[in-house]
Design an enzyme around this catalytic site. Structure first.
Site, PDB file in Angstrom:
ATOM      1  N   LYS A   2       0.859  -1.189   0.000  1.00  0.00           N
ATOM      2  CA  LYS A   2       0.000   0.000   0.000  1.00  0.00           C
ATOM      3  C   LYS A   2       0.885   1.224   0.000  1.00  0.00           C
ATOM      4  O   LYS A   2       1.960   1.228   0.616  1.00  0.00           O
ATOM      5  CB  LYS A   2      -0.872   0.001   1.253  1.00  0.00           C
ATOM      6  CG  LYS A   2      -2.058   0.927   1.179  1.00  0.00           C
ATOM      7  CD  LYS A   2      -3.261   0.251   0.562  1.00  0.00           C
ATOM      8  CE  LYS A   2      -4.433   1.201   0.442  1.00  0.00           C
ATOM      9  NZ  LYS A   2      -5.615   0.527  -0.106  1.00  0.00           N
ATOM     10  N   GLY A  46     -25.314   2.448   3.622  1.00  0.00           N
ATOM     11  CA  GLY A  46     -24.529   3.050   2.541  1.00  0.00           C
ATOM     12  C   GLY A  46     -24.932   2.471   1.203  1.00  0.00           C
ATOM     13  O   GLY A  46     -24.725   1.287   0.937  1.00  0.00           O
ATOM     14  N   VAL A  47     -25.547   3.291   0.347  1.00  0.00           N
ATOM     15  CA  VAL A  47     -26.001   2.782  -0.951  1.00  0.00           C
ATOM     16  C   VAL A  47     -25.270   3.506  -2.081  1.00  0.00           C
ATOM     17  O   VAL A  47     -25.873   4.033  -3.004  1.00  0.00           O
ATOM     18  CB  VAL A  47     -27.540   2.860  -1.110  1.00  0.00           C
ATOM     19  CG1 VAL A  47     -28.201   1.830  -0.219  1.00  0.00           C
ATOM     20  CG2 VAL A  47     -28.080   4.256  -0.804  1.00  0.00           C
ATOM     21  N   GLY A  48     -23.952   3.522  -1.990  1.00  0.00           N
ATOM     22  CA  GLY A  48     -23.117   4.072  -3.061  1.00  0.00           C
ATOM     23  C   GLY A  48     -22.851   3.002  -4.090  1.00  0.00           C
ATOM     24  O   GLY A  48     -23.726   2.184  -4.408  1.00  0.00           O
ATOM     25  N   VAL A 104     -21.015   0.228  -4.063  1.00  0.00           N
ATOM     26  CA  VAL A 104     -21.129  -1.175  -3.639  1.00  0.00           C
ATOM     27  C   VAL A 104     -22.532  -1.468  -3.073  1.00  0.00           C
ATOM     28  O   VAL A 104     -23.217  -2.400  -3.510  1.00  0.00           O
ATOM     29  CB  VAL A 104     -20.045  -1.517  -2.591  1.00  0.00           C
ATOM     30  CG1 VAL A 104     -20.225  -2.942  -2.070  1.00  0.00           C
ATOM     31  CG2 VAL A 104     -18.656  -1.346  -3.202  1.00  0.00           C
TER      32      VAL A 104
HETATM   33  P1  NAD Z   1     -19.226   5.123  -2.271  1.00  0.00           P
HETATM   34  O1  NAD Z   1     -18.589   6.403  -1.872  1.00  0.00           O
HETATM   35  O2  NAD Z   1     -19.667   4.922  -3.675  1.00  0.00           O
HETATM   36  O3  NAD Z   1     -20.509   4.856  -1.341  1.00  0.00           O
HETATM   37  C1  NAD Z   1     -20.495   4.989   0.031  1.00  0.00           C
HETATM   38  C2  NAD Z   1     -21.878   5.458   0.461  1.00  0.00           C
HETATM   39  O4  NAD Z   1     -21.953   5.428   1.882  1.00  0.00           O
HETATM   40  C3  NAD Z   1     -22.192   6.897   0.021  1.00  0.00           C
HETATM   41  O5  NAD Z   1     -23.469   6.919  -0.601  1.00  0.00           O
HETATM   42  C4  NAD Z   1     -22.164   7.668   1.321  1.00  0.00           C
HETATM   43  O6  NAD Z   1     -23.060   8.769   1.326  1.00  0.00           O
HETATM   44  C5  NAD Z   1     -22.585   6.614   2.317  1.00  0.00           C
HETATM   45  N1  NAD Z   1     -22.207   6.845   3.708  1.00  0.00           N
HETATM   46  C6  NAD Z   1     -21.088   7.420   4.203  1.00  0.00           C
HETATM   47  N2  NAD Z   1     -21.114   7.431   5.541  1.00  0.00           N
HETATM   48  C7  NAD Z   1     -22.259   6.817   5.914  1.00  0.00           C
HETATM   49  C8  NAD Z   1     -22.848   6.517   7.151  1.00  0.00           C
HETATM   50  N3  NAD Z   1     -22.261   6.849   8.309  1.00  0.00           N
HETATM   51  N4  NAD Z   1     -24.056   5.895   7.167  1.00  0.00           N
HETATM   52  C9  NAD Z   1     -24.667   5.571   6.014  1.00  0.00           C
HETATM   53  N5  NAD Z   1     -24.149   5.842   4.808  1.00  0.00           N
HETATM   54  C10 NAD Z   1     -22.965   6.458   4.740  1.00  0.00           C
HETATM   55  O7  NAD Z   1     -18.189   3.993  -1.814  1.00  0.00           O
HETATM   56  P2  NAD Z   1     -18.159   2.470  -2.282  1.00  0.00           P
HETATM   57  O8  NAD Z   1     -17.200   2.338  -3.393  1.00  0.00           O
HETATM   58  O9  NAD Z   1     -19.547   1.967  -2.434  1.00  0.00           O
HETATM   59  O10 NAD Z   1     -17.474   1.787  -1.018  1.00  0.00           O
HETATM   60  C11 NAD Z   1     -18.210   1.490   0.149  1.00  0.00           C
HETATM   61  C12 NAD Z   1     -17.338   0.742   1.140  1.00  0.00           C
HETATM   62  O11 NAD Z   1     -16.846  -0.443   0.536  1.00  0.00           O
HETATM   63  C13 NAD Z   1     -16.100   1.508   1.600  1.00  0.00           C
HETATM   64  O12 NAD Z   1     -15.827   1.110   2.947  1.00  0.00           O
HETATM   65  C14 NAD Z   1     -15.009   0.979   0.702  1.00  0.00           C
HETATM   66  O13 NAD Z   1     -13.736   1.090   1.322  1.00  0.00           O
HETATM   67  C15 NAD Z   1     -15.419  -0.468   0.601  1.00  0.00           C
HETATM   68  N6  NAD Z   1     -14.905  -1.131  -0.583  1.00  0.00           N
HETATM   69  C16 NAD Z   1     -15.219  -0.669  -1.823  1.00  0.00           C
HETATM   70  C17 NAD Z   1     -14.730  -1.331  -2.936  1.00  0.00           C
HETATM   71  C18 NAD Z   1     -15.061  -0.867  -4.326  1.00  0.00           C
HETATM   72  O14 NAD Z   1     -14.763  -1.607  -5.256  1.00  0.00           O
HETATM   73  N7  NAD Z   1     -15.700   0.282  -4.519  1.00  0.00           N
HETATM   74  C19 NAD Z   1     -13.911  -2.472  -2.782  1.00  0.00           C
HETATM   75  C20 NAD Z   1     -13.624  -2.944  -1.487  1.00  0.00           C
HETATM   76  C21 NAD Z   1     -14.133  -2.258  -0.399  1.00  0.00           C
END
Ligand code: NAD
Length: 343
Positions: A81, A178-180, A182
């Site tokens: 990392k 969290g509905v981003g 993932v």
């Molecule tokens: P993203 O930014 O697209 O979505 C995250 C969502 O969570 C956002 O909609 C945000 O508003 C919401 N959020 C933030 N704080 C919150 C809270 N306290 N309560 C409720 N919702 C909240 O991110 P992502 O890419 O979907 O990643 C989500 C998680 O998965 C992160 O922890 C990331 O490290 C992990 N992750 C992602 C990937 C990937 O491929 N994107 C891979 C491995 C792990």
């Protein structure tokens, strides 16, 4: 300040490289935890740390995590990392990214970098102008989110099978935090198979809109961990499983995509003591890295798909061993990962 070998997160890192480029102001750490299975692979974080010690600690912790994640995903990659220490203004000029690219290049392929928090796709393209040791560029598969979401969905299904004894998601209630990228993708897969959804996001409108579209419900972000459901799926932040939040959970399983869900570690035992099945985060959320590192394996789409499919079986193996040994799923996964990297 203790010597680097004595830091609690050192964990026998093979190497920790520290860069200080006077001309551009680049200060960066590249931690190489293990190259036992292949080049150390893991993203670059651009973050304003309280001090340099915090940056080194973060790099060490994240780098070990990548060793475990890549090993458990069956990849020919070790774990590493990078962190770039941002100044308080978080300025990220092109010259700084290029200097970082030269730093990566100086390791001759021992470390392969990719996007992480604070680094955009365009930033990585800039880094790739200086070094070939970059993965996950737009023309190599791009956004890992959809791949992670699919792996998490298969992991949730596996958890439902193990904890509830059914393959059928109709009426199975999943609460998603969290509905981003993932969590949103996961919600769509679950809705397509008839699951009942409760969604939450700090962006309340986002959760409400998706719930309306998929026929679920939404609740306030601070209420999602107290929802009575079959599965709680953390897909927002890390460290959400604390002593207090685990005590308040009303679910049979925790299975979600967020990194580093256990706040301090012992929460894994608390979950087990409460009879709540836990899907170790770095196993269930490996779909994205499987795609990002596709060129290491020379994998085509079909191979990427089966590698992501294999996440479900890997989780089942962890839970079965946990059931028969009394170790928690987190302990079993750590032990498996350590064995794979020859530790
Ligand atoms: P993203 O930014 O697209 O979505 C995250 C969502 O969570 C956002 O909609 C945000 O508003 C919401 N959020 C933030 N704080 C919150 C809270 N306290 N309560 C409720 N919702 C909240 O991110 P992502 O890419 O979907 O990643 C989500 C998680 O998965 C992160 O922890 C990331 O490290 C992990 N992750 C992602 C990937 C990937 O491929 N994107 C891979 C491995 C792990």
């Amino acid at each position: 300040m203790p010597a680097i070998w004595d830091l609690p997160d050192f964990d026998s890192h093979e190497a920790v490289h520290v860069f200080d480029d006077r001309a551009t102001g680049l200060k960066a750490v590249i931690a190489v935890h293990s190259t036992h299975l292949g080049p150390a692979a893991g993203g670059t974080r651009f973050w304003h740390y309280a001090d340099s010690q915090a940056a080194i600690t973060d790099a060490l912790r994240l780098s070990r995590g990548m060793s475990y994640k890549n090993a458990m995903a069956g990849l020919s990659a070790g774990g590493g990392k990078a962190v770039i220490l941002a100044n308080p203004q978080r300025a990220k000029p092109q010259q700084l990214l290029e200097a970082f690219g030269r730093a990566v290049d100086s390791l001759g392929g021992k470390y392969i970098t990719a996007q992480d928090v604070g680094i955009s796709e365009a930033d990585m393209v800039a880094v790739s102008k200086v070094t070939p040791h970059v993965a996950g560029l737009p023309d190599q598969g791009g956004d890992p989110g959809p791949y992670t979401a699919r792996g998490v969905f298969l992991g949730v299904k596996a958890a439902v099978k193990h904890a509830l004894g059914t393959d059928d998601l109709h009426g199975v209630h999943v609460a998603i935090q969290g509905v981003g990228s993932v969590g949103g993708g996961l919600a769509r897969y679950l809705a397509a198979e008839g699951a009942k959804l409760t969604l939450a996001d700090v962006d309340a409108q986002r959760a409400a809109d998706l719930a309306r579209e998929l026929g679920g419900q939404s609740v306030a972000a601070d209420a999602i961990m107290a929802v009575e459901a079959d599965v709680f799926s953390p897909c927002a932040l890390g460290a959400v499983l604390t002593e207090a939040s685990v005590a308040a959970l009303k679910v049979r399983a925790v299975a979600g995509g967020a990194n580093n869900q256990l706040a301090t570690g012992p929460e894994g035992r608390m979950l087990a003591d409460r009879g709540i099945l836990y899907a170790p985060d770095y196993v269930i959320n490996a779909g994205g890295i499987i795609n990002v590192l596709r060129h290491i394996e020379n994998a085509d789409d079909a191979e990427i798909n089966w590698r992501i499919d294999a996440i479900a079986g890997r989780l089942a193996a962890i839970w079965n061993e946990s059931d028969s040994t009394g170790k928690t799923p987190a302990e079993v996964a750590d032990n498996m990962a350590q064995k794979l990297i020859g530790r």
